[in-house]
Design a protein around this motif. Structure first.
Motif, PDB file in Angstrom:
ATOM      1  N   TYR A   1      21.677 -89.402 -86.532  1.00  0.00           N
ATOM      2  CA  TYR A   1      22.629 -88.950 -85.836  1.00  0.00           C
ATOM      3  C   TYR A   1      23.108 -87.509 -86.353  1.00  0.00           C
ATOM      4  CZ  TYR A   1      25.995 -90.906 -88.743  1.00  0.00           C
ATOM      5  OH  TYR A   1      26.713 -91.407 -89.895  1.00  0.00           O
ATOM      6  N   ALA A   2      23.158 -87.550 -87.600  1.00  0.00           N
ATOM      7  CA  ALA A   2      23.646 -86.267 -88.505  1.00  0.00           C
ATOM      8  C   ALA A   2      22.479 -85.010 -88.090  1.00  0.00           C
ATOM      9  CB  ALA A   2      23.726 -86.575 -90.086  1.00  0.00           C
ATOM     10  N   LYS A   3      21.110 -85.662 -88.462  1.00  0.00           N
ATOM     11  CA  LYS A   3      20.153 -84.356 -88.188  1.00  0.00           C
ATOM     12  C   LYS A   3      20.072 -84.168 -86.778  1.00  0.00           C
ATOM     13  CE  LYS A   3      16.883 -85.507 -91.838  1.00  0.00           C
ATOM     14  NZ  LYS A   3      15.470 -85.467 -91.975  1.00  0.00           N
ATOM     15  N   HIS A   4      20.565 -84.814 -85.786  1.00  0.00           N
ATOM     16  CA  HIS A   4      20.498 -84.388 -84.319  1.00  0.00           C
ATOM     17  C   HIS A   4      21.493 -83.155 -84.392  1.00  0.00           C
ATOM     18  CE1 HIS A   4      17.703 -86.633 -81.942  1.00  0.00           C
ATOM     19  NE2 HIS A   4      17.915 -87.707 -82.717  1.00  0.00           N
ATOM     20  N   LEU A   5      22.704 -83.606 -85.043  1.00  0.00           N
ATOM     21  CA  LEU A   5      23.813 -82.581 -84.773  1.00  0.00           C
ATOM     22  C   LEU A   5      23.490 -81.242 -85.620  1.00  0.00           C
ATOM     23  CD1 LEU A   5      26.665 -81.820 -83.685  1.00  0.00           C
ATOM     24  CD2 LEU A   5      27.426 -83.198 -85.843  1.00  0.00           C
ATOM     25  N   VAL A   6      23.183 -81.551 -86.619  1.00  0.00           N
ATOM     26  CA  VAL A   6      22.775 -80.245 -87.633  1.00  0.00           C
ATOM     27  C   VAL A   6      21.772 -79.314 -87.083  1.00  0.00           C
ATOM     28  CG1 VAL A   6      21.868 -79.626 -89.960  1.00  0.00           C
ATOM     29  CG2 VAL A   6      23.715 -81.538 -89.639  1.00  0.00           C
ATOM     30  N   HIS A   7      20.855 -79.820 -86.543  1.00  0.00           N
ATOM     31  CA  HIS A   7      19.503 -79.235 -85.939  1.00  0.00           C
ATOM     32  C   HIS A   7      20.077 -78.405 -84.627  1.00  0.00           C
ATOM     33  CE1 HIS A   7      15.863 -78.428 -83.779  1.00  0.00           C
ATOM     34  NE2 HIS A   7      15.314 -78.152 -85.023  1.00  0.00           N
ATOM     35  N   SER A   8      20.837 -79.265 -83.888  1.00  0.00           N
ATOM     36  CA  SER A   8      21.393 -78.503 -82.695  1.00  0.00           C
ATOM     37  C   SER A   8      22.175 -77.175 -82.917  1.00  0.00           C
ATOM     38  CB  SER A   8      22.004 -79.719 -81.702  1.00  0.00           C
ATOM     39  OG  SER A   8      22.420 -78.991 -80.696  1.00  0.00           O
ATOM     40  N   MET A   9      22.997 -77.299 -83.601  1.00  0.00           N
ATOM     41  CA  MET A   9      24.090 -76.293 -84.042  1.00  0.00           C
ATOM     42  C   MET A   9      23.435 -75.253 -84.817  1.00  0.00           C
ATOM     43  SD  MET A   9      26.832 -77.418 -82.666  1.00  0.00           S
ATOM     44  CE  MET A   9      27.845 -75.646 -82.959  1.00  0.00           C
ATOM     45  N   ALA A  10      22.444 -75.294 -85.640  1.00  0.00           N
ATOM     46  CA  ALA A  10      21.799 -74.422 -86.182  1.00  0.00           C
ATOM     47  C   ALA A  10      20.930 -73.467 -85.457  1.00  0.00           C
ATOM     48  CB  ALA A  10      20.624 -75.001 -87.295  1.00  0.00           C
ATOM     49  N   ARG A  11      20.183 -74.088 -84.485  1.00  0.00           N
ATOM     50  CA  ARG A  11      19.563 -73.384 -83.526  1.00  0.00           C
ATOM     51  C   ARG A  11      20.285 -72.452 -82.544  1.00  0.00           C
ATOM     52  NH1 ARG A  11      15.767 -76.921 -79.537  1.00  0.00           N
ATOM     53  NH2 ARG A  11      15.505 -74.946 -78.925  1.00  0.00           N
ATOM     54  N   LYS A  12      21.667 -72.714 -82.583  1.00  0.00           N
ATOM     55  CA  LYS A  12      22.696 -71.967 -81.694  1.00  0.00           C
ATOM     56  C   LYS A  12      23.224 -70.657 -82.694  1.00  0.00           C
ATOM     57  CE  LYS A  12      24.171 -75.431 -78.441  1.00  0.00           C
ATOM     58  NZ  LYS A  12      23.625 -74.670 -77.394  1.00  0.00           N
ATOM     59  N   GLY A  13      22.623 -70.824 -84.025  1.00  0.00           N
ATOM     60  CA  GLY A  13      22.994 -69.767 -84.971  1.00  0.00           C
ATOM     61  C   GLY A  13      24.162 -69.906 -85.588  1.00  0.00           C
TER      62      GLY A  13
ATOM     63  N   SER B   1      22.113-101.487 -72.611  1.00  0.00           N
ATOM     64  CA  SER B   1      22.954-102.387 -73.731  1.00  0.00           C
ATOM     65  C   SER B   1      23.264-101.423 -74.835  1.00  0.00           C
ATOM     66  CB  SER B   1      21.986-103.262 -74.245  1.00  0.00           C
ATOM     67  OG  SER B   1      22.747-104.250 -75.137  1.00  0.00           O
ATOM     68  N   PRO B   2      24.891-101.859 -74.995  1.00  0.00           N
ATOM     69  CA  PRO B   2      25.270-100.847 -76.428  1.00  0.00           C
ATOM     70  C   PRO B   2      24.567-101.309 -77.811  1.00  0.00           C
ATOM     71  CG  PRO B   2      26.805-102.540 -75.523  1.00  0.00           C
ATOM     72  CD  PRO B   2      25.614-102.461 -74.653  1.00  0.00           C
ATOM     73  N   HIS B   3      24.249-102.602 -77.746  1.00  0.00           N
ATOM     74  CA  HIS B   3      23.706-103.536 -78.823  1.00  0.00           C
ATOM     75  C   HIS B   3      22.117-102.546 -79.000  1.00  0.00           C
ATOM     76  CE1 HIS B   3      26.799-105.989 -78.889  1.00  0.00           C
ATOM     77  NE2 HIS B   3      26.439-106.426 -77.718  1.00  0.00           N
ATOM     78  N   LEU B   4      21.357-102.402 -78.046  1.00  0.00           N
ATOM     79  CA  LEU B   4      19.999-101.751 -78.035  1.00  0.00           C
ATOM     80  C   LEU B   4      20.188-100.157 -78.521  1.00  0.00           C
ATOM     81  CD1 LEU B   4      18.295-103.257 -74.772  1.00  0.00           C
ATOM     82  CD2 LEU B   4      17.820-103.598 -77.261  1.00  0.00           C
ATOM     83  N   GLN B   5      21.365 -99.728 -77.955  1.00  0.00           N
ATOM     84  CA  GLN B   5      21.660 -98.142 -78.338  1.00  0.00           C
ATOM     85  C   GLN B   5      21.689 -98.270 -79.958  1.00  0.00           C
ATOM     86  OE1 GLN B   5      22.784 -94.912 -76.207  1.00  0.00           O
ATOM     87  NE2 GLN B   5      22.875 -95.971 -74.195  1.00  0.00           N
TER      88      GLN B   5
ATOM     89  N   GLY C   1      19.977 -96.893 -85.199  1.00  0.00           N
ATOM     90  CA  GLY C   1      19.696 -97.154 -86.916  1.00  0.00           C
ATOM     91  C   GLY C   1      18.274 -97.541 -87.144  1.00  0.00           C
ATOM     92  N   ILE C   2      17.492 -97.830 -86.603  1.00  0.00           N
ATOM     93  CA  ILE C   2      16.124 -98.167 -86.754  1.00  0.00           C
ATOM     94  C   ILE C   2      15.077 -96.950 -86.568  1.00  0.00           C
ATOM     95  CG2 ILE C   2      13.961 -99.375 -86.056  1.00  0.00           C
ATOM     96  CD1 ILE C   2      15.861-101.578 -85.268  1.00  0.00           C
ATOM     97  N   HIS C   3      15.367 -96.201 -85.481  1.00  0.00           N
ATOM     98  CA  HIS C   3      14.490 -94.762 -85.395  1.00  0.00           C
ATOM     99  C   HIS C   3      15.319 -93.666 -85.116  1.00  0.00           C
ATOM    100  CE1 HIS C   3      10.943 -92.601 -84.792  1.00  0.00           C
ATOM    101  NE2 HIS C   3      11.298 -92.429 -83.582  1.00  0.00           N
ATOM    102  N   GLY C   4      15.821 -93.501 -84.177  1.00  0.00           N
ATOM    103  CA  GLY C   4      16.665 -92.343 -83.916  1.00  0.00           C
ATOM    104  C   GLY C   4      15.912 -91.100 -83.469  1.00  0.00           C
ATOM    105  N   ARG C   5      14.619 -91.020 -83.800  1.00  0.00           N
ATOM    106  CA  ARG C   5      14.002 -89.848 -83.428  1.00  0.00           C
ATOM    107  C   ARG C   5      14.579 -88.642 -83.993  1.00  0.00           C
ATOM    108  NH1 ARG C   5      11.506 -91.271 -77.476  1.00  0.00           N
ATOM    109  NH2 ARG C   5      10.577 -93.271 -78.046  1.00  0.00           N
TER     110      ARG C   5
END
Length: 489
Positions: A82-94, A10-14, A19-23
């Motif tokens: 979501y910002a941390k997911h993106l930042v961490h992924s790109m930093a791992r790629k150098g 569900s888009p609402h669950l996603q 917003g609540i956790h996001g891991r």
């Protein structure tokens, strides 16, 4: 292809789970405070490539490591999942990554009388130019999310070829703020999101109450129950927009898509509960060769969780793959020196005087600062004047040279000779005026002929379209008159 996490279909669950956790991954930013020209303060949060973590400077000035600038969404900052997911992924790629937080967010106070909004591109522009000046050898890219995506696309449309960015990505952009405003107030579920976002905006306002109480309608802000009400009492007053719809129309990035001149990846979910598919500028994106528009059936707003454990965001991998492929290719945008004058496709050339141009073929067109109308008016109305003015300059130079070399031999002119010279000059100028007005007269004559034809055409159209009505009225009158003699008999 994107396959959503089964228990988050569900888009609402996603959206709620993000917003609540996001891991989000765990890491620590390096903060840099940057002061813009008007005195405002922006927090730049850095995460460097892992082999540069122990460096004394943030980045070496001669570094050619690609640099990614991230623009967060509404009331979000660098700590968003979501910002941390993106930042961490790109930093791992150098890559070196920096999050440009909005004014007043990221734990930074508002230090000027200016606030950010959905179309405020000055901060992004100043940060990008600053980073380009400081690290000129580093290819620079940018990713905007939600309202940050709207700001990014609007900035790209305003700058055109003059932006130093080599590529960009827009994630879940609202595109058309008017359409999205109508959408989130349409149904009960969307109104829930509207109130939740308004609650976040009021929390942002309370953090900076001394500033907003002085600049905006504080009582109205406290009573706001929707984004529209908050924009009415705060954004429109501070940014000096006449109405909320005026603010939404001028700041919608869909109006700037046609001017984007860098490779741009746009990702949107068709089930986004905040940014409706109705606002996506499908035709404009297809018409621009620099834009790749990717839509998915599922994903929610900025979520796109994948895998059984929902540990990854699909759009982060897509953006990473796109930017890395772009960096390794020859399609990276190269900054050009010329400035892009037209900032919005909504700007009308009729707002720029002179208003109309009477061309040699009798047509009337708006005249702007660029494009065919300006060149045509210079060619049709001013050819003789330009040539004659050049000839006059050359003749004046020749006269000065002769007077300088033959000054001793040439006697002074008499008053009669000076008068005849003046009369000849006036006649010459009269001839120039007649020559310059000749195309105008021809155009006016053609317009008169076209107008005469148009009048007859309109008369013909009026006769054809009104004939059934006139025929019916005539028939009714004839029947009425024919009945009276019969009744008299």
């Amino acid at each position: 292809r994107y396959l959503a996490t089964p228990w988050l279909a569900s888009p609402h669950l996603q959206t709620l789970f993000l917003g609540i956790h996001g891991r989000p991954p765990s890491f620590t930013y390096k903060r840099q405070l940057y002061t813009v020209r008007d005195g405002g303060t922006i927090a730049l949060d850095w995460l460097l490539a892992f082999d540069l973590e122990d460096a004394d400077e943030i980045i070496s000035k001669d570094s050619s490591t690609p640099l990614l600038v991230v623009v967060p969404g509404l009331t979000s900052d660098s700590d968003a999942a979501y910002a941390k997911h993106l930042v961490h992924s790109m930093a791992r790629k150098g890559w070196n990554v920096v999050v440009s937080n909005h004014r007043g967010l990221g734990g930074v106070s508002i230090t000027s009388d200016c606030l950010y909004n959905g179309g405020w591109t000055e901060d992004v522009r100043e940060v990008i130019n600053y980073l380009h000046r400081k690290y000129p050898k580093a290819p620079m890219f940018c990713v905007g999310t939600s309202i940050g995506a709207n700001i990014l696309v609007k900035y790209l449309g305003e700058e055109g070829e003059s932006t130093p960015l080599a590529g960009a990505a827009s994630i879940c952009s609202p595109w058309d703020l008017v359409v999205c405003d109508r959408f989130i107030s349409r149904k009960l579920v969307q109104r829930f999101y509207d109130k939740a976002l308004a609650f976040g905006l009021k929390g942002y306002a309370k953090l900076h109450q001394p500033v907003l109480a002085r600049l905006a309608n504080w009582e109205g802000i406290k009573k706001s129950r929707s984004i529209r009400e908050f924009d009415h009492h705060a954004t429109c007053i501070v940014a000096k927009y006449e109405t909320v719809d005026t603010y939404y129309r001028r700041c919608s990035s869909a109006s700037f898509v046609g001017n984007v001149s860098v490779p741009l990846l746009c990702i949107s979910a068709l089930d986004d509960p905040l940014c409706t598919r109705e606002a996506i500028p499908w035709d404009e994106c297809r018409a621009n060769k620099n834009i790749v528009l990717a839509t998915t059936q599922n994903g929610g707003h900025l979520a796109f969780f994948q895998g059984l454990t929902a540990g990854k965001l699909w759009w982060v991998g897509a953006v990473s793959e796109f930017l890395c492929a772009l960096h390794d290719s020859s399609y990276m945008h190269q900054q050009k020196a010329e400035e892009h004058v037209l900032h919005s496709s909504l700007e009308s050339s009729i707002d720029k005087s002179p208003y109309v141009n009477i061309l040699g073929d009798g047509m009337i067109a708006p005249v702007g600062n660029d494009g065919p109308p300006s060149s045509q008016i210079s060619d049709d109305l001013k050819p003789n004047a330009t040539v004659n003015s050049t000839q006059e300059d050359e003749e004046a130079k020749e006269v000065e040279n002769r007077s300088g070399t033959d000054g001793d031999a040439m006697p002074a002119q008499s008053p009669a000779a000076a008068g005849s010279t003046k009369q000849q000059g006036e006649e010459r100028y009269a001839d120039k005026i007649r020559d310059a007005m000749a195309p105008v007269k021809r155009s006016v004559n053609k317009l008169a002929r076209y107008q005469g034809r148009s009048v007859w055409l309109l008369a013909y159209v009026a006769l054809v379209t009104s004939w059934p009505l006139l025929g019916s009225l005539a028939f009714m009158l004839f029947r009425k008159k024919s009945r009276h003699p019969l009744s008299a008999k």
